[in-house]
Design an enzyme around this catalytic site. Structure first.
Site, PDB file in Angstrom:
ATOM      1  N   CYS A 265      -0.554  -3.761 -13.397  1.00 45.42           N
ATOM      2  CA  CYS A 265      -1.580  -2.786 -12.960  1.00 45.42           C
ATOM      3  C   CYS A 265      -2.888  -3.555 -12.785  1.00 45.42           C
ATOM      4  CB  CYS A 265      -1.752  -1.665 -13.978  1.00 45.42           C
ATOM      5  SG  CYS A 265      -0.261  -0.734 -14.359  1.00 45.42           S
ATOM      6  N   ALA A 266      -2.931  -4.438 -11.807  1.00 41.25           N
ATOM      7  CA  ALA A 266      -3.934  -5.499 -11.788  1.00 41.25           C
ATOM      8  C   ALA A 266      -5.290  -5.113 -11.219  1.00 41.25           C
ATOM      9  CB  ALA A 266      -3.395  -6.696 -11.004  1.00 41.25           C
ATOM     10  N   GLY A 270      -9.742  -8.199 -12.394  1.00 40.04           N
ATOM     11  CA  GLY A 270     -10.523  -8.921 -13.390  1.00 40.04           C
ATOM     12  C   GLY A 270      -9.701  -9.666 -14.424  1.00 40.04           C
ATOM     13  N   LYS A 271      -8.644  -9.042 -14.912  1.00 39.80           N
ATOM     14  CA  LYS A 271      -7.835  -9.687 -15.953  1.00 39.80           C
ATOM     15  C   LYS A 271      -6.999 -10.819 -15.371  1.00 39.80           C
ATOM     16  CE  LYS A 271      -8.002  -5.340 -18.410  1.00 39.80           C
ATOM     17  NZ  LYS A 271      -8.864  -4.758 -17.352  1.00 39.80           N
ATOM     18  N   ASP A 289      -0.338  -3.742  -7.614  1.00 42.16           N
ATOM     19  CA  ASP A 289      -0.961  -2.428  -7.646  1.00 42.16           C
ATOM     20  C   ASP A 289      -0.230  -1.522  -6.678  1.00 42.16           C
ATOM     21  OD1 ASP A 289      -3.537  -1.233  -8.983  1.00 42.16           O
ATOM     22  OD2 ASP A 289      -3.383  -0.311  -7.012  1.00 42.16           O
ATOM     23  N   ASP A 334      -2.124  -3.254 -18.176  1.00 38.34           N
ATOM     24  CA  ASP A 334      -3.401  -2.573 -18.426  1.00 38.34           C
ATOM     25  C   ASP A 334      -3.289  -1.217 -17.730  1.00 38.34           C
ATOM     26  OD1 ASP A 334      -6.180  -2.481 -19.348  1.00 38.34           O
ATOM     27  OD2 ASP A 334      -6.669  -2.511 -17.218  1.00 38.34           O
ATOM     28  N   CYS A 386      -8.557   1.152 -21.579  1.00 39.16           N
ATOM     29  CA  CYS A 386     -10.003   1.250 -21.819  1.00 39.16           C
ATOM     30  C   CYS A 386     -10.320   2.614 -22.424  1.00 39.16           C
ATOM     31  CB  CYS A 386     -10.805   0.993 -20.544  1.00 39.16           C
ATOM     32  SG  CYS A 386     -10.376   2.044 -19.141  1.00 39.16           S
TER      33      CYS A 386
END
Length: 446
Positions: A265-266, A270-271, A289, A334, A386
């Protein structure tokens, strides 16, 4: 409008807030597009941004005070009038550099410009009450701690009650207060394009305020930059914008230089970028994605940063791809979440319908169930969100591990005050000054 004039900061903020009312959703991109359309200079752009964030962050409290002096309930007012009152009230109560009389007069003029002359007297009267009572506003209704905190900090009661059950009243108030404060931007040095010292020097030359992150090497808190994307250092790929908590996901994943990495789930990347920079652009990272336009963001970001080890693929993280089974040394998931850890950056998140959020754990569990199949024997699976709610974090992991004895949580160490973690960590904003995040590292048996 009744006259032709170039929109200023307040008119721009009003336009955005009415869009929020109409769509029932906040968009930082929508704010930037409106600022660009209205051709605001940097000073007006900064004020418009502060007004928009401030009104949304304090909307429940502002509406309560408006209701104290208005014959109609705020939600019954026409959107343009309601938001003019919110803007005026916010300036009077929270912005010291705006004289109260000026805020009142500008609100009245805005009302007239929007052909609501009949409402101008009401706007004047209500905001004069704000100005006259700014040091002694009407008391909040007496009630439970949840009721009081909910209204004082403009967070829905259900969320306040949930936080009280998790961290108690003192920390809950600190968390809510922090969500309404201005957030410094955190950036990460791109070691492929230079050193932290070189980046700091370049940014200071632009007049920006730059502070090294207190416990995360190569990262800085910056302010006074204007639009970061217009800086030459950004265009040259010398840094990426990423909160310290999100950056720590790459630290926990810790892929070796030649590991095959799958980021399911890029977007917006950022990760993946952080992992690529950590290992000097060696190895392979497949960043996925479900939305094609988001893959373009990853591709363009990698190009700006000079990263060549990232490939992108269109994929739904819940659907199995046979060619990927047991092929990755490190899988990062993520997952989509409620976002309640980043309210300070996306203030409308607090107003999301809890019934919609209740559907997320099922999606998160499905993604984790699918992603684990891509981990090779002996490989690592990292789950992150998050948000700070256990039902999207620890409870998901508990169910997953009960179904998959081939995985176990693996201890890791994070820098600074976080320290040693027994396989998982919840990062709380009021404790660490970061976004709210949850990270779990699991190892598959060899």
């Amino acid at each position: 409008m009744s006259d032709v004039r170039k929109p200023d900061a307040r008119e721009t903020a009003l336009e955005v807030l009415m869009q929020v009312d109409s769509a029932n959703a906040w968009s930082d991109g929508g704010l930037k597009r409106t600022i660009a359309k209205n051709k605001l200079d940097s000073r007006d752009a900064a004020l418009a941004t502060r007004l928009c964030y401030g009104v949304i962050q304090n909307r429940m409290l502002l509406d309560y005070y408006i209701g104290c002096w208005c014959s109609q309930r705020p939600e019954r007012l026409e959107s343009v009038i309601r938001n003019i009152l919110r803007l005026g009230g916010y300036q009077i109560l929270f912005l010291d550099k705006v004289p109260p009389r000026a805020a009142v007069n500008e609100a009245v003029e805005m009302t007239k410009r929007h052909r609501r002359e009949k409402a101008a007297g009401m706007v004047n009267a209500i905001l004069r009450k704000f100005a006259a009572n700014r040091e002694d506003m009407p008391p909040l209704p007496k009630g439970s701690p949840a009721q009081t905190l909910s209204l004082r900090y403009s967070h829905p009661r259900w969320l306040v009650e949930r936080l009280l059950s998790l961290i108690g009243e003192e920390e809950t108030e600190a968390y809510l207060r922090m969500n309404n404060q201005v957030v410094p931007t955190t950036i990460q040095t791109n070691p492929l394009k230079g050193t932290p010292e070189e980046l700091e020097k370049l940014l200071r030359q632009t007049g920006a305020q730059v502070e090294p992150h207190p416990w995360l090497a190569g990262c800085f808190s910056v302010s006074g930059t204007g639009d970061l994307e217009q800086l030459s250092a950004f265009r040259e790929g010398r840094f990426t914008v990423q909160d310290a908590a999100a950056r720590l996901v790459a630290t926990v994943a810790a892929p070796a230089q030649e590991d095959r990495v799958l980021d399911v789930c890029a977007a917006p990347g950022g990760k993946s970028f952080a992992m690529a920079m950590d290992r000097r652009d060696r190895g392979q990272i497949l960043s996925c994605d479900v939305h094609p336009h988001k893959l373009k963001l990853i591709d363009s970001g990698a190009q700006r940063l000079g990263i060549t080890s990232i490939r992108t693929a269109l994929a739904d993280a819940r659907e199995e791809h046979a060619a990927w089974l047991e092929q990755a040394d490190v899988v990062v998931a993520d997952v989509p979440c409620s976002g309640l850890g980043i309210i300070r950056k996306k203030p409308d998140i607090r107003y999301k319908n809890p019934r919609d959020l209740a559907q997320l754990p099922a999606i998160q569990g499905d993604i984790l169930e699918n992603a684990c199949r891509y981990v090779c024997p002996g490989g690592v699976l990292v789950y992150s969100t998050c948000t700070v709610l256990p039902e999207e974090n620890q409870e998901i992991i508990h169910v997953f591990l009960s179904r998959h004895p081939e995985f176990r949580r693996e201890t890791f160490t994070l820098p600074g005050p976080v320290g040693l973690c027994d396989g998982e960590a919840t990062l709380w904003p009021q404790r660490l000054g970061t976004d709210g995040f949850y990270i779990c590292r699991m190892r598959r048996k060899a």
